[in-house]
Design an enzyme around this catalytic site. Structure first.
Site, PDB file in Angstrom:
ATOM      1  N   LYS A 161     -10.684  17.687   4.505  1.00  0.00           N
ATOM      2  CA  LYS A 161      -9.269  17.993   4.761  1.00  0.00           C
ATOM      3  C   LYS A 161      -8.398  17.429   3.644  1.00  0.00           C
ATOM      4  O   LYS A 161      -8.308  16.224   3.473  1.00  0.00           O
ATOM      5  CB  LYS A 161      -8.795  17.392   6.090  1.00  0.00           C
ATOM      6  CG  LYS A 161      -7.410  17.934   6.455  1.00  0.00           C
ATOM      7  CD  LYS A 161      -6.676  17.116   7.465  1.00  0.00           C
ATOM      8  CE  LYS A 161      -5.767  16.088   6.861  1.00  0.00           C
ATOM      9  NZ  LYS A 161      -4.595  16.620   6.121  1.00  0.00           N
ATOM     10  N   GLY A 209      -6.587   6.924   1.397  1.00  0.00           N
ATOM     11  CA  GLY A 209      -5.208   7.053   1.840  1.00  0.00           C
ATOM     12  C   GLY A 209      -4.620   5.692   2.148  1.00  0.00           C
ATOM     13  O   GLY A 209      -5.047   4.676   1.584  1.00  0.00           O
ATOM     14  N   SER A 210      -3.677   5.675   3.085  1.00  0.00           N
ATOM     15  CA  SER A 210      -2.960   4.430   3.367  1.00  0.00           C
ATOM     16  C   SER A 210      -3.818   3.463   4.164  1.00  0.00           C
ATOM     17  O   SER A 210      -4.704   3.864   4.927  1.00  0.00           O
ATOM     18  CB  SER A 210      -1.680   4.746   4.144  1.00  0.00           C
ATOM     19  OG  SER A 210      -2.021   5.337   5.369  1.00  0.00           O
ATOM     20  N   THR A 211      -3.521   2.179   4.022  1.00  0.00           N
ATOM     21  CA  THR A 211      -4.251   1.147   4.756  1.00  0.00           C
ATOM     22  C   THR A 211      -4.044   1.326   6.255  1.00  0.00           C
ATOM     23  O   THR A 211      -4.968   1.136   7.050  1.00  0.00           O
ATOM     24  CB  THR A 211      -3.787  -0.249   4.287  1.00  0.00           C
ATOM     25  OG1 THR A 211      -4.129  -0.363   2.896  1.00  0.00           O
ATOM     26  CG2 THR A 211      -4.457  -1.362   5.055  1.00  0.00           C
ATOM     27  N   GLU A 212      -2.831   1.755   6.629  1.00  0.00           N
ATOM     28  CA  GLU A 212      -2.533   1.917   8.055  1.00  0.00           C
ATOM     29  C   GLU A 212      -3.457   2.965   8.703  1.00  0.00           C
ATOM     30  O   GLU A 212      -4.085   2.718   9.740  1.00  0.00           O
ATOM     31  CB  GLU A 212      -1.073   2.346   8.163  1.00  0.00           C
ATOM     32  CG  GLU A 212      -0.527   2.323   9.551  1.00  0.00           C
ATOM     33  CD  GLU A 212       0.790   3.095   9.599  1.00  0.00           C
ATOM     34  OE1 GLU A 212       1.426   3.291   8.549  1.00  0.00           O
ATOM     35  OE2 GLU A 212       1.131   3.522  10.712  1.00  0.00           O
ATOM     36  N   GLY A 234      -6.237   4.051   7.410  1.00  0.00           N
ATOM     37  CA  GLY A 234      -7.602   3.537   7.249  1.00  0.00           C
ATOM     38  C   GLY A 234      -8.000   2.637   8.408  1.00  0.00           C
ATOM     39  O   GLY A 234      -9.117   2.717   8.926  1.00  0.00           O
ATOM     40  N   GLU A 262     -11.125   3.976   1.110  1.00  0.00           N
ATOM     41  CA  GLU A 262     -10.509   3.602  -0.160  1.00  0.00           C
ATOM     42  C   GLU A 262      -9.010   3.628   0.082  1.00  0.00           C
ATOM     43  O   GLU A 262      -8.426   4.696   0.257  1.00  0.00           O
ATOM     44  CB  GLU A 262     -10.962   4.614  -1.230  1.00  0.00           C
ATOM     45  CG  GLU A 262     -10.883   4.060  -2.624  1.00  0.00           C
ATOM     46  CD  GLU A 262      -9.577   4.439  -3.280  1.00  0.00           C
ATOM     47  OE1 GLU A 262      -8.637   3.619  -3.187  1.00  0.00           O
ATOM     48  OE2 GLU A 262      -9.510   5.511  -3.854  1.00  0.00           O
ATOM     49  N   CYS A 268      -3.480   4.389  -6.377  1.00  0.00           N
ATOM     50  CA  CYS A 268      -3.814   3.236  -5.530  1.00  0.00           C
ATOM     51  C   CYS A 268      -4.127   2.001  -6.366  1.00  0.00           C
ATOM     52  O   CYS A 268      -3.882   0.886  -5.944  1.00  0.00           O
ATOM     53  CB  CYS A 268      -4.968   3.581  -4.603  1.00  0.00           C
ATOM     54  SG  CYS A 268      -6.295   4.413  -5.464  1.00  0.00           S
ATOM     55  N   GLU A 274       2.872  -2.017  -1.157  1.00  0.00           N
ATOM     56  CA  GLU A 274       2.597  -0.905  -2.071  1.00  0.00           C
ATOM     57  C   GLU A 274       3.801   0.044  -2.069  1.00  0.00           C
ATOM     58  O   GLU A 274       4.183   0.571  -1.028  1.00  0.00           O
ATOM     59  CB  GLU A 274       1.348  -0.167  -1.576  1.00  0.00           C
ATOM     60  CG  GLU A 274       0.845   0.871  -2.535  1.00  0.00           C
ATOM     61  CD  GLU A 274      -0.458   1.527  -2.068  1.00  0.00           C
ATOM     62  OE1 GLU A 274      -0.562   1.873  -0.876  1.00  0.00           O
ATOM     63  OE2 GLU A 274      -1.362   1.697  -2.909  1.00  0.00           O
TER      64      GLU A 274
HETATM   65  P1  NDP Z   1      -1.920   8.878   4.699  1.00  0.00           P
HETATM   66  O1  NDP Z   1      -2.894   7.772   4.714  1.00  0.00           O
HETATM   67  O2  NDP Z   1      -1.146   9.184   5.933  1.00  0.00           O
HETATM   68  O3  NDP Z   1      -2.630  10.238   4.255  1.00  0.00           O
HETATM   69  C1  NDP Z   1      -3.893  10.356   3.645  1.00  0.00           C
HETATM   70  C2  NDP Z   1      -4.678  11.497   4.289  1.00  0.00           C
HETATM   71  O4  NDP Z   1      -5.002  11.167   5.638  1.00  0.00           O
HETATM   72  C3  NDP Z   1      -3.913  12.814   4.379  1.00  0.00           C
HETATM   73  O5  NDP Z   1      -4.819  13.880   4.238  1.00  0.00           O
HETATM   74  C4  NDP Z   1      -3.372  12.758   5.781  1.00  0.00           C
HETATM   75  O6  NDP Z   1      -3.036  14.011   6.293  1.00  0.00           O
HETATM   76  C5  NDP Z   1      -4.533  12.172   6.540  1.00  0.00           C
HETATM   77  N1  NDP Z   1      -4.197  11.514   7.801  1.00  0.00           N
HETATM   78  C6  NDP Z   1      -3.001  11.082   8.254  1.00  0.00           C
HETATM   79  N2  NDP Z   1      -3.142  10.502   9.452  1.00  0.00           N
HETATM   80  C7  NDP Z   1      -4.459  10.560   9.774  1.00  0.00           C
HETATM   81  C8  NDP Z   1      -5.236  10.116  10.890  1.00  0.00           C
HETATM   82  N3  NDP Z   1      -4.681   9.468  11.912  1.00  0.00           N
HETATM   83  N4  NDP Z   1      -6.574  10.330  10.885  1.00  0.00           N
HETATM   84  C9  NDP Z   1      -7.163  10.954   9.829  1.00  0.00           C
HETATM   85  N5  NDP Z   1      -6.470  11.400   8.762  1.00  0.00           N
HETATM   86  C10 NDP Z   1      -5.141  11.202   8.719  1.00  0.00           C
HETATM   87  O7  NDP Z   1      -0.920   8.613   3.504  1.00  0.00           O
HETATM   88  P2  NDP Z   1       0.585   9.160   3.369  1.00  0.00           P
HETATM   89  O8  NDP Z   1       0.531  10.447   2.691  1.00  0.00           O
HETATM   90  O9  NDP Z   1       1.311   9.100   4.670  1.00  0.00           O
HETATM   91  O10 NDP Z   1       1.208   8.069   2.415  1.00  0.00           O
HETATM   92  C11 NDP Z   1       1.718   6.868   2.963  1.00  0.00           C
HETATM   93  C12 NDP Z   1       1.472   5.727   2.023  1.00  0.00           C
HETATM   94  O11 NDP Z   1       0.086   5.528   1.878  1.00  0.00           O
HETATM   95  C13 NDP Z   1       1.960   5.949   0.618  1.00  0.00           C
HETATM   96  O12 NDP Z   1       3.301   5.640   0.490  1.00  0.00           O
HETATM   97  C14 NDP Z   1       1.083   5.033  -0.166  1.00  0.00           C
HETATM   98  O13 NDP Z   1       1.613   3.731  -0.135  1.00  0.00           O
HETATM   99  C15 NDP Z   1      -0.216   5.054   0.594  1.00  0.00           C
HETATM  100  N6  NDP Z   1      -1.214   5.960  -0.005  1.00  0.00           N
HETATM  101  C16 NDP Z   1      -2.265   5.413  -0.647  1.00  0.00           C
HETATM  102  C17 NDP Z   1      -3.187   6.227  -1.251  1.00  0.00           C
HETATM  103  C18 NDP Z   1      -4.341   5.672  -1.981  1.00  0.00           C
HETATM  104  O14 NDP Z   1      -4.951   6.368  -2.775  1.00  0.00           O
HETATM  105  N7  NDP Z   1      -4.727   4.467  -1.715  1.00  0.00           N
HETATM  106  C19 NDP Z   1      -3.061   7.673  -1.256  1.00  0.00           C
HETATM  107  C20 NDP Z   1      -1.954   8.161  -0.496  1.00  0.00           C
HETATM  108  C21 NDP Z   1      -1.067   7.315   0.082  1.00  0.00           C
HETATM  109  P3  NDP Z   1      -1.534  14.580   6.046  1.00  0.00           P
HETATM  110  O15 NDP Z   1      -1.325  14.670   4.594  1.00  0.00           O
HETATM  111  O16 NDP Z   1      -1.583  15.905   6.666  1.00  0.00           O
HETATM  112  O17 NDP Z   1      -0.620  13.615   6.728  1.00  0.00           O
END
Ligand code: NDP
Length: 472
Positions: A179, A231-234, A236, A253, A287, A384
């Site tokens: 996804k 993606g985000s730590t939250e 994760g 990651e 990241c 971050e």
């Molecule tokens: P998210 O962690 O929300 O998104 C990353 C991916 O996870 C997207 O494909 C998202 O879908 C999907 N996702 C969201 N919620 C869930 C869930 N509960 N279960 C499974 N998958 C999920 O990052 P955000 O885009 O909201 O960014 C927020 C913050 O996260 C940024 O400001 C940045 O600080 C950090 N971030 C860090 C990254 C890194 O590489 N370490 C990359 C991106 C963000 P969808 O896009 O449809 O919401």
């Protein structure tokens, strides 16, 4: 600063369909609803994309399950041929893909063309080479694939994160449901077409588009054997909780707040280039960005003067212009987050500076920014920001630098700038970060493992280590 005439890459290089379905079992099928993906540089709608409902996720996982038996039974050398073919098609179509990535993500074309796309192809080439050598990877004489991998990726490097996830999974004999992020689905859907062009058997790769709930449903799916998330730590954390006790293998990651440490013997001009690359590359949506500059007090003044002079030459604007250094912020939500944290930086007493630069009227933009006078208590030193914003702190001794660098809940990356090789080794040894760059920054290679400590996640992607996450 030189005035450059605009040098826009042609948008007509790539065809964007008005609508896209879900790629399941080798075909594009409709979802239950749609959402729009926009060009963050203009807010223009690029396409309508299918929203995968839970039953669509079920279909995709079932297709991947059916494909798993025959795919995993293929000799590694046969799987390698598909991966090589995918790599070659990506190279052949890299101009289309680079334009598409810059349109959907907002990143400058010179980065999508010269960094993202070559690395994407390199990942597929690299893991193609492993497919018939798994028994020699160091994970036992007869390692086995895990089954169906559910992979969720973010918007900052849409195609590169796809490559990091899909290439090792397929090389090891797994099948995939991936996804992409809601704001950047187009290059993953283009990749679906690359899979068809490569004659990849149906169901081996499935791409489902949708929002966070789609991702949640995918990672929680009982028929998924392996979860990989960036993606985000939250989010994760939520995934780690939902996967706990299920027996699924998990790699995370997550975020970072990397220290880029500049010692007083560092060559200042090179260090300035490294600092700029560390935080302004990809608009700071990285990241492992060097978002905390730790500079030795005795050289802070000349270094900051030099940095400001360099920042004044950065060109912010049209991502498709080949002269652009800093493109658009990926979404309104991300722009609001960067803006809010920057305002908090000022209100907490740090001093904000940006070079004069005019930002386009439409789209999402943020001028390159530095904060000086930052202390470790400031939120901009701890959280971050994920944007083109640098927090500058100073230190006097190497021990103080190490202590400050490690004073973060994250542990993804770090940088060291010094002329002394012995100091590089001594300091790198004490930094709690998955990747430490010395006299360079943001260098990536498919042969090199990447991953973090603490709240930056666990597991490694890339290199031989990256195979481990996909083998039992
Ligand atoms: P998210 O962690 O929300 O998104 C990353 C991916 O996870 C997207 O494909 C998202 O879908 C999907 N996702 C969201 N919620 C869930 C869930 N509960 N279960 C499974 N998958 C999920 O990052 P955000 O885009 O909201 O960014 C927020 C913050 O996260 C940024 O400001 C940045 O600080 C950090 N971030 C860090 C990254 C890194 O590489 N370490 C990359 C991106 C963000 P969808 O896009 O449809 O919401």
């Amino acid at each position: 600063m030189f005035e450059y005439a605009p040098a826009p890459e042609s948008r007509s290089i790539v065809t964007i369909e008005p609508t896209y379905g879900l790629f399941i079992d080798g075909s594009f099928v409709e979802g239950k609803g749609t959402f729009k993906t926009v060009n963050p540089a203009s807010e223009e709608v690029l396409a309508e994309v299918a929203m995968a409902a839970p039953e669509d996720v079920d279909r995709a996982v079932a297709a991947a399950r059916r494909a798993f038996g025959p795919w995993s039974a293929l000799p590694g050398a046969e799987r390698a041929k598909y991966l090589f073919r995918i790599a070659r098609i990506i190279q052949e179509r890299s101009r289309e893909l680079a334009v598409l990535e810059s349109l959907d993500n907002g990143k400058p074309i010179k980065e999508s063309r010269d960094v993202d796309l070559p690395l994407v192809a390199a990942h597929f080439f690299y893991y193609a080479g492993w497919a018939d050598k798994l028994a020699y990877a160091g994970f036992g004489p007869d390692p086995k694939p895990l089954g169906v991998a559910g992979q969720v990726i973010p918007w900052n490097f849409p195609l590169l994160m796809l490559a990091w996830k899909i290439a090792p999974a397929l090389a090891a004999g797994n099948t995939v449901v991936l996804k992409p992020a809601e704001t950047t689905p187009l290059s993953a859907l283009f990749f679906a077409d690359v899979c068809r062009q490569a004659d990849l058997p149906p169901g081996v790769v499935n791409i489902i588009t949708g929002a966070g709930d789609t991702g949640r449903y995918l990672v929680e799916h009982p028929e998924v054997d392996k979860v990989a998330f960036t993606g985000s730590t939250e989010v994760g954390r939520q995934i780690a909780r939902s996967v706990a006790g299920t027996g699924k293998k998990l790699t995370l990651e997550l975020g970072g707040k990397a220290a880029n440490i500049v010692f007083d013997d560092a060559p200042i001009d090179q260090a300035v280039e490294g600092i700029v690359n560390g935080i302004f590359f990809n608009q700071g949506h990285v990241c492992c960005a060097g978002s905390r500059l730790l500079v030795q007090e005795s050289i802070a003044e000349p270094l900051l003067d030099s940095l400001k002079r360099r920042m004044a030459t950065l060109r912010v604007g049209d991502p498709l212009d080949k002269n652009t250094d800093i493109g658009a912020i990926n979404s309104r939500a991300q722009l609001e987050k960067i803006t809010e944290l920057s305002e908090i930086g000022s209100s907490e007493g740090a001093e904000r500076w940006s070079p004069p630069c005019s930002l386009p009227d439409r789209g999402f933009w943020f001028a390159p920014t530095i904060f000086t006078g930052v202390t470790q208590a400031h939120r901009i030193a701890r959280e971050e920001i994920f944007g083109p914003v640098l927090s500058v702190l100073t230190f006097r001794t190497p021990d103080e630098a190490i202590e400050k660098a490690n004073n973060t809940p994250y542990g993804l990356s770090a940088g060291i700038w010094t002329e002394k090789g012995s100091r590089i080794l001594a300091v790198a040894d004490k930094l709690r970060a998955g990747v430490v760059w010395a006299n360079t920054f943001n260098k990536f290679d498919p042969t090199s493992p990447f991953g973090g400590y603490k709240e930056s996640g666990y597991g490694r992607e890339g290199g031989r280590h990256g195979l481990e996450a996909y083998l039992a």
